[in-house]
Design an enzyme around this catalytic site. Structure first.
Site, PDB file in Angstrom:
ATOM      1  CB  SER A 119       5.619 -12.653 -77.293  1.00  0.00           C
ATOM      2  OG  SER A 119       5.930 -11.326 -77.582  1.00  0.00           O
ATOM      3  CE  LYS A 129       4.207  -9.057 -76.764  1.00  0.00           C
ATOM      4  NZ  LYS A 129       4.860  -8.954 -78.069  1.00  0.00           N
ATOM      5  CE1 TYR A 164       4.972  -6.909 -73.101  1.00  0.00           C
ATOM      6  CE2 TYR A 164       7.197  -5.998 -73.001  1.00  0.00           C
ATOM      7  CZ  TYR A 164       6.235  -6.730 -73.658  1.00  0.00           C
ATOM      8  OH  TYR A 164       6.536  -7.314 -74.869  1.00  0.00           O
ATOM      9  CE1 TYR A 179       6.575 -11.939 -81.829  1.00  0.00           C
ATOM     10  CE2 TYR A 179       7.391 -14.016 -82.636  1.00  0.00           C
ATOM     11  CZ  TYR A 179       7.200 -13.137 -81.606  1.00  0.00           C
ATOM     12  OH  TYR A 179       7.644 -13.443 -80.348  1.00  0.00           O
ATOM     13  CB  VAL A 212      11.891 -13.754 -78.505  1.00  0.00           C
ATOM     14  CG1 VAL A 212      11.384 -12.846 -79.601  1.00  0.00           C
ATOM     15  CG2 VAL A 212      11.780 -13.092 -77.139  1.00  0.00           C
TER      16      VAL A 212
HETATM   17  N1  GLU Z   1       9.830  -9.493 -73.681  1.00  0.00           N
HETATM   18  C1  GLU Z   1       9.975  -9.506 -75.100  1.00  0.00           C
HETATM   19  C2  GLU Z   1       9.962  -8.092 -75.670  1.00  0.00           C
HETATM   20  O1  GLU Z   1       9.167  -7.305 -75.280  1.00  0.00           O
HETATM   21  C3  GLU Z   1       8.911 -10.346 -75.694  1.00  0.00           C
HETATM   22  C4  GLU Z   1       9.026 -10.390 -77.182  1.00  0.00           C
HETATM   23  C5  GLU Z   1       8.534 -11.650 -77.797  1.00  0.00           C
HETATM   24  O2  GLU Z   1       8.557 -12.726 -77.218  1.00  0.00           O
HETATM   25  O3  GLU Z   1       8.115 -11.531 -78.963  1.00  0.00           O
HETATM   26  O4  GLU Z   1      10.742  -7.751 -76.501  1.00  0.00           O
END
Ligand code: GLU
Length: 325
Positions: A76, A79, A201, A253, A271
């Protein structure tokens, strides 16, 4: 105020940086709480003991401790950087029509859009991140991926690669993200081939980094978008304010409010167990420890950042007068 520090002030405290990092490392090394992310099967294979902390200052000094060269996938944290690329590709006004900037309080993978606007809430949750990735320009899947990889190269200062096992592992199990993408297709928030958007993604999430890379990327954002070691402009400086604002309000989060209150600097976790934190005009921080709490944040990572912020006086709104710089 703490956020008025400059490079001279930084030098005064730079010598003890390593001592602080060593101290935090030994303090939290024995902490074993948390669980590995297992909804992406490949992530469940990671060694839970791994732990590293790294600081890169805006003048390019690097301080690190632990397994700082250990590679892992960025997840994540990507992002943040994809959002910067979308802002560069379309400008903030257009991007705002597709992705909001409102914290949700919901889990990162919630299948939910803003009732009224049908936009995903913000670019730091999966829905917003998938919409953001769909905005990255390119004449085909390969060109788009190459633009993403080149963007990561500008931030880290080294060539970016995708971990194919993690990518395929998520691609074959990422049904929840697929559901989110279809919901957005339904509301016209994505207008491209869904599978192609999801592939990009999942690929951006599977880009390989180490803890030092995380700190360098954070330091680049702390340094007006310029990589402090290579001097390359990784993202136009006019977009850094928008990137840091969404990190500040939405990056951790459904712990983002508490994080802003306690740690007080923009951050993003993944994550994978990584966290980046940005002390504007001062430094970037990277922490890696794969055991996660219930919200998906690295347990040791949160503890380390809370204590680092306190000990180095990094909270943006700290005006108590006894901060270090
Ligand atoms: N690739 C993960 C997903 O889309 C990233 C989630 C994360 O790191 O919060 O679920």
């Amino acid at each position: 105020m703490a956020n008025q520090g400059n490079l001279e002030d930084l030098e005064i405290v730079s010598a003890p940086f390593l001592a602080v990092l060593n101290d935090l490392f030994s303090k939290y090394k024995s902490q074993r709480e948390g669980t590995l992310a297992n909804y992406i099967p490949e992530l469940a294979k990671v060694n839970p003991e791994l732990f590293s902390i790294c600081i890169v200052t805006v003048d390019g000094q690097t301080y690190q401790v632990g397994d700082y060269q250990q590679q892992f996938t960025i997840q994540s944290i990507s992002k943040v950087f994809a959002y910067g690329l979308a802002l560069e590709d379309h400008g903030r006004d257009y991007v705002l029509t597709r992705v909001g900037v409102e914290p949700t309080g919901d889990a990162f993978n919630a299948i939910i859009l803003d009732e009224k606007s049908k936009r995903p809430y913000n670019p730091m949750v999966n829905a917003g991140a998938i919409a953001t990735t769909s905005l990255i320009k390119g004449s085909g899947a390969t060109e788009r991926l190459n633009r993403v990889l080149d963007m990561f190269r500008r931030y880290t200062g080294r060539d970016a690669l995708v971990d194919i096992s993690v990518f395929t592992s998520e691609r074959s199990t990422g049904h929840r993200n697929r559901a989110i993408a279809h919901l957005m297709l339904n509301f016209g928030m994505i207008d491209q081939n869904i599978e192609e958007v999801l592939d990009l993604y999942f690929q951006q999430c599977a880009v390989i980094v180490n803890c030092q890379d995380l700190a360098m990327m954070a330091a680049t954002l702390a340094n007006k978008g310029v990589n402090p070691v290579t001097g390359e402009q990784a993202v136009e400086s006019r977009h850094v304010k928008d990137i840091l604002s969404v990190m500040y309000t939405c990056g951790m989060y459904n712990f983002s409010g508490e994080w802003a209150y306690t740690v007080g600097i923009p951050a993003k976790s993944g994550v994978c167990g990584g966290i980046i934190a940005v002390a504007p005009h001062k430094m970037g921080i990277g922490v890696f420890s794969p055991l996660l709490d219930v919200r998906g944040n690295s347990v040791r990572g949160v503890n380390v950042c809370e204590e680092l912020s306190r000990r180095l006086g990094l909270h943006l709104f700290d005006c108590s007068g006894d901060t270090k710089f």
